[in-house]
Design an enzyme around this catalytic site. Structure first.
Site, PDB file in Angstrom:
ATOM      1  N   VAL A 201       0.827  -1.210   0.000  1.00 57.54           N
ATOM      2  CA  VAL A 201       0.000   0.000   0.000  1.00 57.54           C
ATOM      3  C   VAL A 201       0.864   1.263   0.000  1.00 57.54           C
ATOM      4  CG1 VAL A 201      -2.050   0.980   1.031  1.00 57.54           C
ATOM      5  CG2 VAL A 201      -1.507  -1.383   1.459  1.00 57.54           C
ATOM      6  N   VAL A 287       8.329  -2.208   3.235  1.00 59.54           N
ATOM      7  CA  VAL A 287       8.149  -3.664   3.238  1.00 59.54           C
ATOM      8  C   VAL A 287       7.306  -4.129   4.426  1.00 59.54           C
ATOM      9  CG1 VAL A 287      10.251  -4.145   1.925  1.00 59.54           C
ATOM     10  CG2 VAL A 287      10.382  -3.952   4.420  1.00 59.54           C
ATOM     11  N   HIS A 461     -29.479   9.457  -9.965  1.00 65.12           N
ATOM     12  CA  HIS A 461     -28.829   9.497 -11.281  1.00 65.12           C
ATOM     13  C   HIS A 461     -28.448  10.943 -11.620  1.00 65.12           C
ATOM     14  CE1 HIS A 461     -27.939   8.563 -15.431  1.00 65.12           C
ATOM     15  NE2 HIS A 461     -28.692   9.602 -15.797  1.00 65.12           N
TER      16      HIS A 461
HETATM   17  P1  NAI Z   1       2.453  -3.901   2.913  1.00 63.10           P
HETATM   18  O1  NAI Z   1       2.382  -5.095   3.774  1.00 63.10           O
HETATM   19  O2  NAI Z   1       1.214  -3.302   2.369  1.00 63.10           O
HETATM   20  O3  NAI Z   1       3.384  -4.198   1.663  1.00 63.10           O
HETATM   21  C1  NAI Z   1       4.711  -4.571   1.789  1.00 63.10           C
HETATM   22  C2  NAI Z   1       5.148  -5.197   0.485  1.00 63.10           C
HETATM   23  O4  NAI Z   1       6.550  -5.356   0.540  1.00 63.10           O
HETATM   24  C3  NAI Z   1       4.542  -6.575   0.244  1.00 63.10           C
HETATM   25  O5  NAI Z   1       4.031  -6.641  -1.050  1.00 63.10           O
HETATM   26  C4  NAI Z   1       5.719  -7.509   0.447  1.00 63.10           C
HETATM   27  O6  NAI Z   1       5.629  -8.680  -0.343  1.00 63.10           O
HETATM   28  C5  NAI Z   1       6.871  -6.630   0.020  1.00 63.10           C
HETATM   29  N1  NAI Z   1       8.159  -7.018   0.584  1.00 63.10           N
HETATM   30  C6  NAI Z   1       8.439  -7.447   1.831  1.00 63.10           C
HETATM   31  N2  NAI Z   1       9.771  -7.646   1.972  1.00 63.10           N
HETATM   32  C7  NAI Z   1      10.333  -7.334   0.777  1.00 63.10           C
HETATM   33  C8  NAI Z   1      11.677  -7.309   0.294  1.00 63.10           C
HETATM   34  N3  NAI Z   1      12.691  -7.656   1.066  1.00 63.10           N
HETATM   35  N4  NAI Z   1      11.891  -6.925  -0.988  1.00 63.10           N
HETATM   36  C9  NAI Z   1      10.849  -6.559  -1.788  1.00 63.10           C
HETATM   37  N5  NAI Z   1       9.563  -6.565  -1.372  1.00 63.10           N
HETATM   38  C10 NAI Z   1       9.312  -6.939  -0.102  1.00 63.10           C
HETATM   39  O7  NAI Z   1       3.299  -2.842   3.772  1.00 63.10           O
HETATM   40  P2  NAI Z   1       3.533  -1.303   3.554  1.00 63.10           P
HETATM   41  O8  NAI Z   1       3.257  -0.883   2.183  1.00 63.10           O
HETATM   42  O9  NAI Z   1       4.863  -1.037   4.160  1.00 63.10           O
HETATM   43  O10 NAI Z   1       2.420  -0.677   4.490  1.00 63.10           O
HETATM   44  C11 NAI Z   1       2.368  -1.037   5.869  1.00 63.10           C
HETATM   45  C12 NAI Z   1       0.973  -1.038   6.356  1.00 63.10           C
HETATM   46  O11 NAI Z   1       0.515   0.301   6.545  1.00 63.10           O
HETATM   47  C13 NAI Z   1      -0.026  -1.642   5.383  1.00 63.10           C
HETATM   48  O12 NAI Z   1      -0.068  -3.025   5.496  1.00 63.10           O
HETATM   49  C14 NAI Z   1      -1.302  -1.039   5.834  1.00 63.10           C
HETATM   50  O13 NAI Z   1      -1.803  -1.781   6.908  1.00 63.10           O
HETATM   51  C15 NAI Z   1      -0.882   0.331   6.331  1.00 63.10           C
HETATM   52  N6  NAI Z   1      -1.171   1.335   5.300  1.00 63.10           N
HETATM   53  C16 NAI Z   1      -2.476   1.500   4.913  1.00 63.10           C
HETATM   54  C17 NAI Z   1      -2.810   2.399   3.948  1.00 63.10           C
HETATM   55  C18 NAI Z   1      -4.223   2.509   3.528  1.00 63.10           C
HETATM   56  O14 NAI Z   1      -5.086   2.009   4.223  1.00 63.10           O
HETATM   57  N7  NAI Z   1      -4.514   3.168   2.423  1.00 63.10           N
HETATM   58  C19 NAI Z   1      -1.806   3.258   3.315  1.00 63.10           C
HETATM   59  C20 NAI Z   1      -0.454   2.974   3.767  1.00 63.10           C
HETATM   60  C21 NAI Z   1      -0.186   2.069   4.740  1.00 63.10           C
END
Ligand code: NAI
Ligand code: FAD
Length: 491
Positions: A201, A287, A461
């Site tokens: 995200v 990540v 609409h």
């Molecule tokens: P995320 O869990 O959404 O995505 C992390 C991504 O990094 C995954 O696709 C994973 O496979 C990848 N990854 C992990 N290790 C890696 C590596 N060594 N090399 C390459 N790719 C790797 O986590 P993110 O984006 O850091 O966000 C954290 C959390 O913050 C989200 O899970 C969400 O809960 C929250 N968030 C929510 C938002 C929303 O509701 N719109 C916006 C931003 C954050």
């Protein structure tokens, strides 16, 4: 400042501050301890969400979209602007001012609800195993920002300490060239070449911001599937749109290391073709996040946690220790502000002797890119894996009058309902206003609606909402503004 409280909440993010307000509304003497300091060392309420998460990212997503539209889309409306230029500092100032307005708003809500805001780092000092509601049987020590120590007693503790970005030892954050999401919300100039590790995200939202502002963006994802937690059809469609926008997303790619050299970040990564090198001006590490649960207790306790540091709780957010609850990002479930807030409300009611539950089956998720992605309930792949038979109705925004009128025709709404009962099991949206439209699906599903129920409701609409109506009609093959066969599964 009192010495004894009915409830002390540790953490003033969306989980903790909402819990504090509800506790106070219910007549409980309440304190909220929070250690947050902004970049000028001013204490702030609101936690990650308000200070460096949901709010500043959405402010920048909006500003960057306005910039992008004025550069590229206004002409389609017959509006010619001679030249558009970017004042990044002003954009950042607007973001800060939105954050300040909202964090000050919470401060004033605390004052009006007579919640004591204690500014410092809390440690749970001693627990009296015997629960006696009349005595204050738990002690918390707070290391105040001025280095003094303060001790308070309470019957109930709500841990709402949130989460922090996961760091990679092979790409250490230096806050200048290699940054986490906080650093990526505050670049002083638009990087020419931006690398992002993780296509989750944050990678997609912040990648979109900087792409719209002019950066060349490359996202490196370890998994071979894109947005594996979203509906696979929506994920596939959205990947096409991101790619068209110029976000280069490399799946199945493993970062080997990242080093800052000559004011650049040099990365080494591996994909199916072998090892490669790339040079970026900035690298964002996105990540995932990990719970802030270390060092909460001064002494050994029986608090049960899992390996990743998530505090173990039951469906009422009770921990293994009596009178201690944990909510928000420190416990299981998606790390989302609204999920934490609902848990805060539930725990406040439970402490006050009332009943409230959180429906963990219906937590909406939104990705605020353009087009937006939003969903609630089950994905098609989850239903298939569970062996549940279902019907699907999809309606493309291209067939919506309002979407055409406002030039936002990308995407679709997809409604999945149970094959036999027709109860809606999941709704998945890719398109403009998905973040707002999804609330209709959550309400419908909370009331156990069938797709037929929605099909029988009148929608104004022309609106984007009509697409939800049409997608519901499409479940039984009766959509009006598209040609369809009955019960077509769309994946
Ligand atoms: P995320 O869990 O959404 O995505 C992390 C991504 O990094 C995954 O696709 C994973 O496979 C990848 N990854 C992990 N290790 C890696 C590596 N060594 N090399 C390459 N790719 C790797 O986590 P993110 O984006 O850091 O966000 C954290 C959390 O913050 C989200 O899970 C969400 O809960 C929250 N968030 C929510 C938002 C929303 O509701 N719109 C916006 C931003 C954050
Ligand atoms: P937090 O908001 O992290 O708050 C925890 C608080 O506890 C902090 O203020 C911290 O200072 C304090 N604390 C920690 N330890 C102690 C201690 N020992 N003593 C005193 N205080 C302590 N979620 C969404 O739902 N929608 C979004 O659009 C969204 N966008 C995001 C964008 C970004 C860039 C990021 C990083 C996150 C985003 N999130 C979003 C996730 C959201 O920010 C979190 O899920 C949410 O903030 C969690 O709330 P919380 O109250 O559990 O924790």
């Amino acid at each position: 400042m009192k010495k004894n409280y009915d409830v002390v909440i540790i953490g003033g993010g969306p989980a903790g501050y909402v819990a504090a307000i509800r506790c106070a509304q219910l007549g409980l003497t309440t304190a909220c301890v929070d250690k947050w300091l902004d970049k000028n060392n001013h204490p702030k309420l609101g936690g990650t969400c308000l200070n460096v998460g949901c709010i500043p990212s959405k402010a920048l997503l909006e500003s960057s979209e306005v910039y992008h539209q004025s550069e590229t889309l206004l002409a389609q409306h017959g509006i010619n602007v001679d030249s558009v230029s970017l004042d990044l500092q002003k954009m950042m100032d607007r973001k800060e001012s939105v954050v300040n307005t909202l964090t000050l708003g919470i401060e004033s809500l605390f004052k009006s609800n007579k919640i004591d805001w204690i500014q410092g780092k809390a440690t749970i000092e001693s627990l009296n195993a015997e629960i006696n509601k009349k005595t204050f049987n738990k002690m918390i020590t707070i290391k105040l920002h001025n280095q003094d120590t303060q001790q308070i007693n309470t019957n109930n503790i709500i841990i709402a300490t949130g989460s922090s970005p996961v760091n990679l030892s092979i790409a250490p954050i230096d806050d200048e060239y290699i940054v986490d999401s906080t650093g990526a919300l505050a670049f002083k100039k638009v990087p020419e070449k931006l690398g992002i590790i993780g296509s989750g995200v944050i990678g997609l939202e912040l990648g979109s911001v900087w792409k719209r502002l002019g950066a060349e963006v490359k996202i490196f994802e370890a998994q071979d599937s894109f947005l594996s937690f979203a509906d696979e059809f929506i994920a596939k469609e959205s990947l096409k749109h991101y790619t068209q926008q110029g976000l280069e997303i490399k799946l199945n790619t493993r970062l080997l290391n990242a080093e800052v050299k000559n004011n650049t970040v040099q990365i080494k990564f591996m994909d199916s073709d072998g090892e490669h090198h790339e040079i970026f001006d900035k690298l964002i590490i996105a990540v995932g996040r990990e719970p802030n649960s270390e060092g909460l207790f001064n002494n050994e306790t029986d608090l049960v946690m899992d390996e990743g540091g998530l505090i173990h709780v039951n469906e009422h957010c009770e921990t293994s220790l009596p009178g201690i609850y944990a909510i928000g990002d420190t416990v299981r479930g998606p790390m989302l502000a609204h999920k934490g807030s609902e848990e805060g409300l539930m725990v406040a009611e439970l402490i006050a002797g009332n009943f409230r539950a959180v429906n963990y089956e219906l937590i909406p998720s939104v990705i605020y890119t353009h087009p937006e992605i939003a969903w609630v309930g089950k994905t098609e792949q989850a239903l298939r894996a569970a062996g549940i038979e279902y019907h699907v109705g999809t309606f493309p925004f291209a067939a919506s009058g309002r979407a055409q009128a406002v030039n936002q025709i990308t995407g679709m709404i997809k409604v999945i309902s149970h094959e036999v009962t027709d109860k809606i099991l999941g709704v998945h949206i890719l398109g403009a206003h998905a973040s707002e439209l999804i609330a209709q699906a959550v309400i419908a599903m909370e009331f156990g609606a069938s797709s037929e129920d929605i099909a029988l409701i009148m929608f104004a609409h022309p609106t984007f909402s009509e697409a939800f109506h049409e997608a519901s009609l499409a479940v039984s093959g009766n959509a009006l503004h598209i040609t369809q066969r009955k019960n077509i599964a769309n994946s």
